[in-house]
Design an enzyme around this catalytic site. Sequence first.
Site, short mmCIF file in Angstrom:
data_model
loop_
_atom_site.label_atom_id
_atom_site.label_comp_id
_atom_site.label_asym_id
_atom_site.label_seq_id
_atom_site.Cartn_x
_atom_site.Cartn_y
_atom_site.Cartn_z
N HIS A 1 -1.65 -5.57 1.45
CA HIS A 1 -2.90 -6.31 1.22
C HIS A 1 -2.58 -7.72 0.76
CE1 HIS A 1 -6.69 -7.60 -0.63
NE2 HIS A 1 -5.97 -7.94 -1.68
N ASN B 1 -1.84 -0.06 7.25
CA ASN B 1 -1.30 -1.39 7.57
C ASN B 1 -0.45 -2.01 6.46
OD1 ASN B 1 -3.42 -2.08 5.91
ND2 ASN B 1 -4.52 -3.32 7.43
N GLU C 1 -8.40 -10.34 -8.42
CA GLU C 1 -7.61 -9.14 -8.12
C GLU C 1 -6.35 -9.07 -8.99
OE1 GLU C 1 -9.15 -8.84 -3.48
OE2 GLU C 1 -7.15 -9.62 -3.89
N LYS D 1 0.83 -1.19 0.00
CA LYS D 1 0.00 0.00 0.00
C LYS D 1 0.88 1.26 0.00
CE LYS D 1 -3.76 -2.53 2.32
NZ LYS D 1 -4.65 -2.62 3.51
N TYR E 1 -12.55 -2.46 -2.75
CA TYR E 1 -13.04 -2.45 -1.37
C TYR E 1 -14.57 -2.33 -1.29
CZ TYR E 1 -8.26 -2.21 0.42
OH TYR E 1 -6.94 -2.49 0.74
P1 GTP Z 1 -6.58 -6.36 3.19
O1 GTP Z 1 -5.56 -7.43 2.99
O2 GTP Z 1 -6.04 -4.97 2.90
O3 GTP Z 1 -7.87 -6.65 2.47
O4 GTP Z 1 -6.88 -6.33 4.76
P2 GTP Z 1 -7.70 -7.39 5.62
O5 GTP Z 1 -8.24 -8.47 4.75
O6 GTP Z 1 -6.83 -7.77 6.77
O7 GTP Z 1 -8.88 -6.49 6.18
P3 GTP Z 1 -10.30 -6.11 5.50
O8 GTP Z 1 -10.41 -6.71 4.14
O9 GTP Z 1 -11.36 -6.36 6.49
O10 GTP Z 1 -10.15 -4.52 5.37
C1 GTP Z 1 -9.51 -3.96 4.24
C2 GTP Z 1 -8.68 -2.78 4.66
O11 GTP Z 1 -9.54 -1.73 5.11
C3 GTP Z 1 -7.76 -3.01 5.85
O12 GTP Z 1 -6.55 -3.63 5.50
C4 GTP Z 1 -7.51 -1.60 6.32
O13 GTP Z 1 -6.57 -0.93 5.49
C5 GTP Z 1 -8.88 -0.98 6.11
N1 GTP Z 1 -9.67 -1.04 7.33
C6 GTP Z 1 -10.36 -2.09 7.86
N2 GTP Z 1 -10.94 -1.77 9.02
C7 GTP Z 1 -10.64 -0.45 9.23
C8 GTP Z 1 -10.97 0.47 10.27
O14 GTP Z 1 -11.65 0.16 11.24
N3 GTP Z 1 -10.45 1.74 10.13
C9 GTP Z 1 -9.69 2.12 9.08
N4 GTP Z 1 -9.23 3.38 8.99
N5 GTP Z 1 -9.36 1.27 8.08
C10 GTP Z 1 -9.83 0.01 8.16
MG MG Z 2 -9.34 -8.05 2.95
#
Ligand code: GTP
Ligand code: MG
Length: 133
Positions: A115, A112, A126, A9, A49
């Site tokens: 991805h 974070n 993807e 990212k 997303y």
């Molecule tokens: P990805 O590998 O990036 O898809 O992450 P993930 O699978 O561990 O998490 P998820 O798919 O649920 O969420 C996608 C992304 O949205 C996360 O990696 C974060 O960057 C963002 N995100 C998720 N929850 C939050 C939140 O509560 N606050 C904020 N600011 N960002 C969030």
């Molecule tokens: Mg995810």
Amino acid sequence: VEETYIMVKPDGVQRGLVGEIISRFEKKGFRLKGLKLFQCPKELAEEHYKDLKEKSFFPKLIDYITSGPVVCMAWEGVGVVASARKLIGATNPLQAEPGTIRGDLAVETGRNIVHGSDSPDNGQREIGEFLNY
Ligand code: GTP
Ligand code: MG
């Protein structure tokens, strides 16, 4: 053989963590199948997303992921989808175990750094959306 989509990212690129992140997948034994530096368009970020579009943080998430170049990668190997998720660690870096990428290198859910696809089907989709954009 299974493939997954891994994306460094914008914060990971900006902080100079691309080599470190690639190195972890290389050392694990996965094979790099494709890679590019890419400025993610807003429409693609919103599509990527879309499952989160009702969340309060969605606009911030789209701003974040389009805030600078990302590094798009396809990685191949047996069990790579689930294994990559383990190497990456929990979504909230404060809950990610030490030894994982997020556990070692990040502190904020909203920054974070990496991805990883959550299923083989999503991995294929993807890779198509980002590497063949
Ligand atoms: P990805 O590998 O990036 O898809 O992450 P993930 O699978 O561990 O998490 P998820 O798919 O649920 O969420 C996608 C992304 O949205 C996360 O990696 C974060 O960057 C963002 N995100 C998720 N929850 C939050 C939140 O509560 N606050 C904020 N600011 N960002 C969030
Ligand atoms: Mg995810």
